[in-house]
Design a protein around this motif. Structure first.
Motif, PDB file in Angstrom:
ATOM      1  N   SER A  19      -6.309  -1.420  -0.843  1.00  0.00           N
ATOM      2  CA  SER A  19      -7.301  -0.921   0.107  1.00  0.00           C
ATOM      3  C   SER A  19      -8.472  -1.892   0.228  1.00  0.00           C
ATOM      4  N   LEU A  36      -4.245   6.907   0.788  1.00  0.00           N
ATOM      5  CA  LEU A  36      -5.310   6.686  -0.188  1.00  0.00           C
ATOM      6  C   LEU A  36      -6.138   7.939  -0.462  1.00  0.00           C
ATOM      7  N   VAL A  70      -4.396   5.378   5.939  1.00  0.00           N
ATOM      8  CA  VAL A  70      -5.243   5.786   4.818  1.00  0.00           C
ATOM      9  C   VAL A  70      -5.681   7.232   4.959  1.00  0.00           C
ATOM     10  N   PHE A 113       0.833  -1.202   0.000  1.00  0.00           N
ATOM     11  CA  PHE A 113       0.000   0.000   0.000  1.00  0.00           C
ATOM     12  C   PHE A 113       0.871   1.256   0.000  1.00  0.00           C
TER      13      PHE A 113
END
Length: 570
Positions: free
Chosen positions: A125, A220, A215, A98
């Motif tokens: 994700s 993200l 995140v 990630f």
């Protein structure tokens, strides 16, 4: 038993080393005011060369350094948080994939390589959201991956459109068509969860809390904002920026209003992330790209700390996430509450924490832009709601006394989780001022009247008062609020539109298209149909003894018929 802690420490040292190297390059590039473009030619076919490009400037290096630093802190935090998990080795590998996808996206000046990092973020994700394999996690993962898939399609359409320009490198400042800018904006809206794609962000809270901390701070959800920062100033038209500004301000208002009536601890923090993403988007729409990027960095510091504090409370409170069943943590965990309250006050913009330097500067610079009264009103109301839900959360967690008895087992004994939080707390205090001195080497003059200067403080004080008032009447509003509280608390029914409506007509429309078109006349008249026709014609010719000329005439008539049919349909 086989101990995997050394894997965590190895990854920590690798990430912290990479963060220091990126920080050194950031200082070199910033002070020398230079940009490096590293090109690696992979192959060459005739006159076309396929090369890999890496774009090194102060913006990419500072963001890379921050991403790797926060990731290293979260890796150490995960040693204790995930110690009872049987698959923590797989978990840390997915987290690293990630992070590397985000790093790949940061240094890419090419839409092809951006797509690789973009899709890597989306795929990983999904795997992390469904990590705790349950029906809730599966539903949240499907909403997340389907919403982000819309952005992937937009990037693919941009790649196809930019073939007309002979290059996928957007850094050359080519005057693109407006269609490309619209596609890029839609892709950024999906990844950064702006209206109407906001419902996946609170749903993604089904992932483990270390993933949420990563995140919502620097990976993200910030990918869409970073993409617009890279593309901003190249080809965005006035109408695209105006539309994006309206959506960003509405997202700020909607998420702040929803967080003020939410009781799930992680969802409140997720909605606060949504509000700050709207603030960053609005900065890009009015030309304050550097200030938007500055807030992106400062927000990453206190938001990662906020999620780590929430994870500590959930972890030590027997997986309780309802803030109504929390209270008086200040007596049991003073160190934890110091970090928690500090990160919340930084989110509000309290002087002189990291959030203050970016938010206060943005709010004062917004006074120079000639907006209509509606945009201006929603902007300051959204800031007030940020303070409102923050102090409501502080009241429930720190001050509120749980009337059902002391059922919590929270303490300050887990130092493997506490020390990373205290390190991040130091950066939350000092990071904003340090980045301000580096990014804005000269002073930023802001000349306002006394009324406009005091307007921000008036809004903050009103937010504190409103947040404490909501705490006093929460139970009454829950009983008597009815439809209004349901509408506000459920993000204006966006989850309903993204799930039930998508399932009722969106997926059925895709199934209809697949059955009628792909497996319908295209299947009968396309390659498969031609193959079956040739087989039938060959068998028929062997029976009736047709020669080859007649067979070719029949084939020509068939192709003519198909072409005429497609022409009439199109």
């Amino acid at each position: 038993m086989y101990n995997r802690s050394y894997i965590y420490w190895s990854i920590f040292f690798m990430l912290i080393t990479g963060s220091m190297v990126s920080l050194m390059w950031f200082l070199i590039v910033l002070l020398n005011e230079t940009v490096y473009l590293i090109e690696w030619e992979l192959m060459e076919i005739n006159s076309c060369s396929l090369s890999m490009l890496i774009y090194v400037d102060w913006m990419s290096m500072s963001f890379m350094s921050l991403v790797m630093f926060i990731s290293s802190i979260i890796v150490i935090y995960s040693i204790s948080y995930m110690k009872s998990d049987s698959y923590r080795g797989m978990f840390i590998l997915m987290v690293m994939f990630f992070v590397f996808s985000m790093l790949f996206l940061i240094v890419s000046p090419n839409l092809i390589s951006i797509l690789l990092g973009w899709d890597g973020l989306g795929l990983t994700s999904y795997c992390l959201v469904i990590y705790y394999q349950s029906e809730k996690s599966y539903n949240a993962g499907m909403v997340t991956v389907l919403t982000n898939r819309v952005g992937d399609v937009m990037i693919l359409m941009c790649i196809a459109w930019m073939i007309n320009f002979g290059s996928w490198n957007f850094i050359w400042g080519i005057n693109y068509f407006e269609m490309v800018s619209i596609l890029i904006v839609i892709a950024a809206l999906t990844k950064s969860a702006q209206i109407p794609f906001s419902s996946w962000l609170p749903a993604a809270m089904a992932a483990p809390t270390p993933v949420s901390a990563l995140v919502h701070s620097s990976t993200l959800v910030t990918a869409g904002v970073y993409l617009l920062i890279r593309f901003n100033g190249i080809f965005f038209s006035f109408y695209v920026k105006e539309s994006l500004l309206i959506l960003a301000v509405l997202t700020m208002f909607m998420s702040g209003l929803g967080a003020s009536f939410e009781y799930d601890l992680k969802k409140i923090i997720a909605l606060s992330t949504l509000s700050q993403l709207g603030l960053m988007m609005s900065c890009l729409c009015v030309g304050m790209v550097k200030m938007g990027f500055f807030h992106l960095l400062s927000h990453a510091l206190f938001k990662s700390l906020l999620f780590m504090c929430a994870g500590y409370m959930i972890h030590m409170s027997v997986n309780n996430q309802d803030i109504r069943y929390m209270g008086m943590f200040s007596k049991q965990t003073p160190l934890l509450m110091m970090a928690f309250v500090g990160s919340n006050l930084s989110l509000c913009g309290l002087p002189f924490l990291s959030g203050f330097y970016s938010k206060d500067l943005i709010l004062e610079m917004m006074c120079y832009n000639g907006f209509n009264n509606l945009i201006y009103f929603l902007y300051y109301i959204s800031v007030m709601l940020t303070v409102c839900y923050t102090f409501r959360l502080i009241y429930y967690v720190v001050i509120h006394e749980y009337s059902g008895g002391n059922l919590l087992s929270v303490n300050d004994d887990d130092y493997s989780m506490l020390i990373p939080m205290l390190v991040m707390f130091l950066f939350t205090i000092m990071g904003g001022s340090v980045m301000m001195w580096l990014m804005f080497l000269g002073s930023v003059p802001v000349y306002l009247t006394l009324t406009m200067k005091c307007l921000t403080w008036m809004v903050i004080l009103m937010g504190i008062f409103l947040g404490l008032m909501i705490c006093m009447v929460d139970d009454y509003m829950e009983m008597t609020g009815g439809m209004l509280v349901s509408f506000v608390g459920q993000m204006w029914y966006l989850p309903f539109l993204s799930t039930y409506c998508l399932n009722s007509w969106g997926l059925h429309m895709g199934y209809f298209y697949y059955k009628i078109v792909d497996q319908g006349w295209l299947d009968k008249m396309g390659g498969q149909g031609m193959k079956n026709l040739l087989i039938k014609l060959s068998n028929w010719s062997s029976v009736v003894h047709l020669n080859k000329i007649n067979l070719y005439i029949l084939l020509y008539l068939y192709v003519l018929y198909v072409s005429l049919f497609i022409f009439l349909v199109v």
